[in-house]
Design a protein around this motif. Structure first.
Motif, PDB file in Angstrom:
ATOM      1  N   ARG A 186      28.929  26.637  48.034  1.00  0.00           N
ATOM      2  CA  ARG A 186      28.910  27.147  46.388  1.00  0.00           C
ATOM      3  C   ARG A 186      29.979  28.413  47.140  1.00  0.00           C
ATOM      4  O   ARG A 186      28.924  29.206  47.469  1.00  0.00           O
ATOM      5  CB  ARG A 186      27.739  27.111  46.442  1.00  0.00           C
ATOM      6  N   VAL A 187      30.824  28.473  46.221  1.00  0.00           N
ATOM      7  CA  VAL A 187      30.925  29.635  45.853  1.00  0.00           C
ATOM      8  C   VAL A 187      31.521  29.965  44.518  1.00  0.00           C
ATOM      9  O   VAL A 187      32.213  29.852  43.292  1.00  0.00           O
ATOM     10  CB  VAL A 187      33.067  29.815  46.829  1.00  0.00           C
ATOM     11  N   ASN A 188      30.693  31.607  43.646  1.00  0.00           N
ATOM     12  CA  ASN A 188      30.617  31.359  42.031  1.00  0.00           C
ATOM     13  C   ASN A 188      30.946  32.979  42.354  1.00  0.00           C
ATOM     14  O   ASN A 188      30.720  34.042  43.233  1.00  0.00           O
ATOM     15  CB  ASN A 188      29.787  31.821  41.757  1.00  0.00           C
ATOM     16  N   LEU A 189      33.072  33.267  42.399  1.00  0.00           N
ATOM     17  CA  LEU A 189      33.353  34.568  41.963  1.00  0.00           C
ATOM     18  C   LEU A 189      33.625  35.514  40.081  1.00  0.00           C
ATOM     19  O   LEU A 189      33.825  34.519  39.406  1.00  0.00           O
ATOM     20  CB  LEU A 189      34.456  34.197  42.889  1.00  0.00           C
ATOM     21  N   THR A 190      33.329  36.055  40.112  1.00  0.00           N
ATOM     22  CA  THR A 190      33.644  36.835  38.622  1.00  0.00           C
ATOM     23  C   THR A 190      34.353  37.745  38.739  1.00  0.00           C
ATOM     24  O   THR A 190      33.915  39.160  39.742  1.00  0.00           O
ATOM     25  CB  THR A 190      31.879  37.468  38.437  1.00  0.00           C
ATOM     26  N   ARG A 191      35.613  38.470  37.934  1.00  0.00           N
ATOM     27  CA  ARG A 191      36.856  39.382  38.473  1.00  0.00           C
ATOM     28  C   ARG A 191      36.360  39.826  37.421  1.00  0.00           C
ATOM     29  O   ARG A 191      36.652  39.735  36.015  1.00  0.00           O
ATOM     30  CB  ARG A 191      38.038  38.629  38.752  1.00  0.00           C
ATOM     31  N   THR A 192      35.665  40.797  36.512  1.00  0.00           N
ATOM     32  CA  THR A 192      35.233  42.108  36.124  1.00  0.00           C
ATOM     33  C   THR A 192      36.300  42.394  35.318  1.00  0.00           C
ATOM     34  O   THR A 192      36.570  42.938  34.498  1.00  0.00           O
ATOM     35  CB  THR A 192      34.438  42.547  36.366  1.00  0.00           C
ATOM     36  N   THR A 193      37.377  42.747  36.299  1.00  0.00           N
ATOM     37  CA  THR A 193      38.702  43.606  36.274  1.00  0.00           C
ATOM     38  C   THR A 193      40.274  42.205  35.074  1.00  0.00           C
ATOM     39  O   THR A 193      41.038  43.308  34.401  1.00  0.00           O
ATOM     40  CB  THR A 193      39.454  44.443  36.817  1.00  0.00           C
ATOM     41  N   ASN A 194      39.734  40.968  35.027  1.00  0.00           N
ATOM     42  CA  ASN A 194      40.187  40.852  34.037  1.00  0.00           C
ATOM     43  C   ASN A 194      39.482  40.857  32.499  1.00  0.00           C
ATOM     44  O   ASN A 194      38.887  40.828  32.600  1.00  0.00           O
ATOM     45  CB  ASN A 194      40.760  38.883  34.234  1.00  0.00           C
ATOM     46  N   ARG A 195      41.222  40.332  31.689  1.00  0.00           N
ATOM     47  CA  ARG A 195      40.687  40.475  30.174  1.00  0.00           C
ATOM     48  C   ARG A 195      41.083  38.994  29.774  1.00  0.00           C
ATOM     49  O   ARG A 195      42.353  38.850  29.878  1.00  0.00           O
ATOM     50  CB  ARG A 195      41.284  41.783  29.339  1.00  0.00           C
ATOM     51  N   PRO A 196      40.506  38.216  29.507  1.00  0.00           N
ATOM     52  CA  PRO A 196      39.005  37.974  29.176  1.00  0.00           C
ATOM     53  C   PRO A 196      38.128  38.128  30.650  1.00  0.00           C
ATOM     54  O   PRO A 196      39.543  38.178  31.772  1.00  0.00           O
ATOM     55  CB  PRO A 196      38.473  36.846  28.785  1.00  0.00           C
ATOM     56  N   VAL A 197      36.876  38.480  31.401  1.00  0.00           N
ATOM     57  CA  VAL A 197      36.656  38.198  32.321  1.00  0.00           C
ATOM     58  C   VAL A 197      36.842  37.004  33.277  1.00  0.00           C
ATOM     59  O   VAL A 197      36.738  35.712  32.280  1.00  0.00           O
ATOM     60  CB  VAL A 197      34.994  38.630  32.221  1.00  0.00           C
ATOM     61  N   THR A 198      37.740  36.543  34.642  1.00  0.00           N
ATOM     62  CA  THR A 198      37.873  34.987  35.196  1.00  0.00           C
ATOM     63  C   THR A 198      35.975  34.775  35.668  1.00  0.00           C
ATOM     64  O   THR A 198      35.765  35.869  36.700  1.00  0.00           O
ATOM     65  CB  THR A 198      38.766  35.583  35.727  1.00  0.00           C
ATOM     66  N   PHE A 199      36.061  33.792  35.737  1.00  0.00           N
ATOM     67  CA  PHE A 199      35.138  32.963  36.140  1.00  0.00           C
ATOM     68  C   PHE A 199      35.209  31.792  37.554  1.00  0.00           C
ATOM     69  O   PHE A 199      36.196  31.301  36.677  1.00  0.00           O
ATOM     70  CB  PHE A 199      34.088  32.486  35.724  1.00  0.00           C
ATOM     71  N   PHE A 200      35.539  31.999  38.545  1.00  0.00           N
ATOM     72  CA  PHE A 200      35.832  30.845  39.795  1.00  0.00           C
ATOM     73  C   PHE A 200      34.027  30.373  40.044  1.00  0.00           C
ATOM     74  O   PHE A 200      33.431  30.882  41.203  1.00  0.00           O
ATOM     75  CB  PHE A 200      36.879  31.275  40.918  1.00  0.00           C
TER      76      PHE A 200
END
Length: 687
Positions: A406-420
């Motif tokens: 399982r891979v959970n990635l959160t890109r906090t610099t995107n607006r809105p925040v990106t969840f993968f």
């Protein structure tokens, strides 16, 4: 040369069949006497249905005592590359399509503890030369017992079987201001043993902007408690090396030692101070508990942390990578009844990481404005089982693993925040193998294995690039047929295996104009190969002046092709896989005199290598020669060795670590020309 190989093999089999009696003066000591730990076998090599190569201390000490690369490259089916000092790539039976840098898609264990992190990356360059005593390389998918991966498995051991308390000092000097210092202090006995090791290595490198400095501290301990055994390991590494960048053909031809220059608005590697700053820490312990004559359990647990800073040509990366995990295996061994015995293994492995990956703009080697900030939580869990039945001269083995990744990635610099979020679960990875010991000196085996390899975190989210939602796991089926044995009273040893490997969704790497990486699935491939090892002992009589001397040869023949790979308007179907040499050969001569003198000579030939998917650019073939000569002597409580040698004796211009599919034809990373080394080893024993 291929004909010569098969002629030697034929002669050996004939000698084996025609020998009527054993000569007393010939002692049957062969490479196949060593015990194989891979796939929990713990049997002699000739009794295991595995395509495997083994490196011991003698093989490691044939070269310059600074890294593992030359010893691994002497094995059939293994290719280790060094784009610059400290920058390693490794592949087993395949290409470097997925490895623009580092070690990926090869599962590596260090003293039974996963060295490969949950994201699929291995910091192999954190290990110094003196951290490794033995290496087992499993070729082909090892998913049935070692989890996700299609590129093979490597098992590293740091402790010698012959534990000798004392203090040991090793020092090597060489060209390009090379210096490698090692200090070891060992205490205890067979019941309780402790070993502390410190290594310090520096080099100016053979290209511009290739300085390297590595420090490694390690501690290994072993305690035996009746039938049980506890081992502990600590490893701390601090590595710095400069990255010169790849050259195009014109730059490589003009000056192969140069670093990548500025091109237009793209800065050069020296201008942006491209380098790697890497610190890692690993702590782990294993406990082996023997319950009775039939049952035992081995459980390992570890915690690790890596901190990396990477000013690159296009950006500045900063990673913090803590992870932990464990592995437990239960074994049942039945009694042998009517020459029949059963061995059963059941186990599980779990790894968990919580990483922070930040990418900045690079301002002359310093972080500038933030580009991306990712929080990555990834985990791997798999259950595995294996049943082995030995009946008369037959060995049948079947293994299976069930995997959840399982891979959970959160890109906090995107607006809105990106969840993968991506799960690669319920993947079944079987392995079936059979071996027949035709005679006491000849074994034949066949196997089928299936592996799968999800993309690594670095492939799903390359540094500073968009998240790749469409990247899928590789899946492959591998068919194997091999034979190994001895002949001529044990003086001739041979190991030959052929394989056919079908890979779906092969992951390949691309580079943009600034050297950034991105990855894609490339359809399917067909990989066919023949790997051969032959060794002939020149003398086995201890009274002979060249006792234990031998000649040996390894050869690879590969036909790796894209089966179906179309990219927009380009059709690469039928093309050769880049980074794979169709043929390569390594031969050696090892002479050991009874008075302590020795000489090791190594020759390597490597075919021309395609550098891109279109097969329009090639790295030329090359011939290399190296040699080492030395003297060793064991006094009553003191061991002494000194040696000297030369690498690339004929000063050949070649590449060792091509950048595959490099943008603008930037494929070339020149290897060192002729260079020299010398060293000394002193050991004071306390017994």
């Amino acid at each position: 040369m291929v004909k010569l190989l098969f002629f030697l093999l034929f002669v050996g089999i004939v000698l084996n069949g025609s020998a009527q009696q054993k000569e007393d003066s010939l002692k049957s000591i062969t490479p196949f006497e060593v015990l194989v730990k891979a796939f929990e076998q713990n049997k002699r090599l000739q009794e295991v249905p595995i395509a495997i190569s083994i490196v011991g201390k003698n093989e490691l000490n044939r070269f310059n005592n600074t890294n593992l690369l030359p010893a691994l490259n002497a094995l059939p089916g293994v290719k280790m590359e060094e784009r610059s000092p400290g920058s390693y790539r490794l592949n087993i039976r395949g290409s470097s399509l997925r490895s623009p840098f580092g070690v990926r898609n090869v599962k590596i264990y260090y003293n039974g503890i996963p060295l490969t992190d949950p994201g699929g990356n291995t910091y192999l360059n954190q290990l110094g030369f003196y951290n490794v005593e033995t290496i087992e390389v499993i070729k082909g998918p090892g998913s049935s017992l070692y989890g996700a991966g299609t590129g093979g498995v490597m098992l590293l051991e740091s402790q010698a079987t012959n534990k000798m308390p004392g203090i040991k000092l090793d020092q090597t000097f060489g060209s390009f201001q090379l210096s490698n210092t090692n200090i070891n202090i060992s205490t205890g006995n067979d019941e309780a043993f402790s070993s502390i090791n410190y290594q310090h290595q520096t080099s100016d490198g053979y290209r511009n902007h290739t300085n390297m400095k590595r420090q490694v501290f390690s501690w290994d301990a072993n305690i035996k408690l009746k039938n049980n055994e506890l081992t502990g390991h600590l490893l701390y590494g601090n590595l710095y090396y400069q990255t010169p960048g790849a050259l195009n053909l014109a730059e490589y031809t003009a000056n192969p030692k140069s670093a990548r220059p500025r091109v237009g608005t793209a800065p050069g590697s020296q201008e942006n101070k491209a380098a790697i700053y890497l610190k890692t820490f690993l702590a782990g312990a294993s406990y082996k508990q023997v319950f009775n004559d039939y049952w035992q359990n081995t459980t390992s647990m570890y915690g690790a942390y890596a901190e990396q800073k990477n000013p690159a040509i296009r950006n500045y990366g900063r990673n913090a990578e803590p992870h932990f995990g464990g592995r437990s295996v239960i074994q049942y061994q039945s009694k042998q009844v009517n020459r029949s015995a059963v061995t059963w293994h059941l186990g599980a492995e779990y790894q968990k990481a919580n990483n922070t990956v930040q990418v900045f703009n690079n301002k002359s080697g310093n972080p500038d404005s933030l580009v991306t900030n990712d929080e990555i939580n990834n985990s791997q869990f798999f259950l595995f089982t294996q049943l082995s039945w030995q009946f008369n001269n037959w060995v049948f083995t079947g293994g299976l693993s069930i995997n959840d990744i399982r891979v959970n990635l959160t890109r906090t610099t995107n607006r809105p925040v990106t969840f993968f979020n991506r799960n690669y679960n319920n993947e079944l990875a079987p392995r079936i193998a059979v071996l027949n010991k035709v005679t006491s000196n000849l074994s034949v085996y066949a196997s089928f294995s299936k592996g799968f390899s999800p993309p690594t975190v670095s492939e799903l989210s390359p540094s500073g690039s968009a998240i790749n939602n469409n990247l899928n796991a590789e899946k492959g089926n591998n068919y194997e047929l091999g034979l190994r044995g001895t002949a001529g009273y044990g003086r001739l040893s041979y190991d030959v295996n052929a394989f056919y490997y079908q890979l779906q969704n092969a992951i390949v790497q691309r580079r943009d104009a600034l050297g950034g990486d991105f990855f894609m699935n490339a359809g399917s491939t067909k990989q066919q190969g023949l790997e051969t090892f032959v060794s002939y002992r020149l003398a086995t009589n201890s009274r002979h002046i060249t006792s234990a001397s031998k000649i040996w040869l390894t050869h690879n023949w590969y036909r790796f092709r894209y089966n179906n790979f179309k990219q927009i308007t380009s059709d690469f179907s039928g093309n050769s896989l880049p980074s794979v040499a169709p043929q390569s050969l390594t031969a050696g001569l090892d002479l050991y005199a009874t008075k302590g003198m020795y000489i090791n000579i190594t020759y390597n030939y490597t075919d021309a290598i395609p550098l891109n998917d279109a097969n329009t650019a090639y790295a030329h073939s090359y011939n290399l020669m190296s040699a080492r000569a030395g003297y060793k002597h064991a006094f009553k409580k003191f061991n002494l060795e000194f040696f000297t040698g030369v690498e690339n004796l004929f000063d050949v211009k070649y590449n060792l670590g091509n950048d595959i599919n490099g943008f603008g034809g930037r494929y070339y990373n020149a290897a060192a020309g002729r260079n020299y080394f010398a060293g000394i080893s002193l050991q004071q024993l306390w017994k």
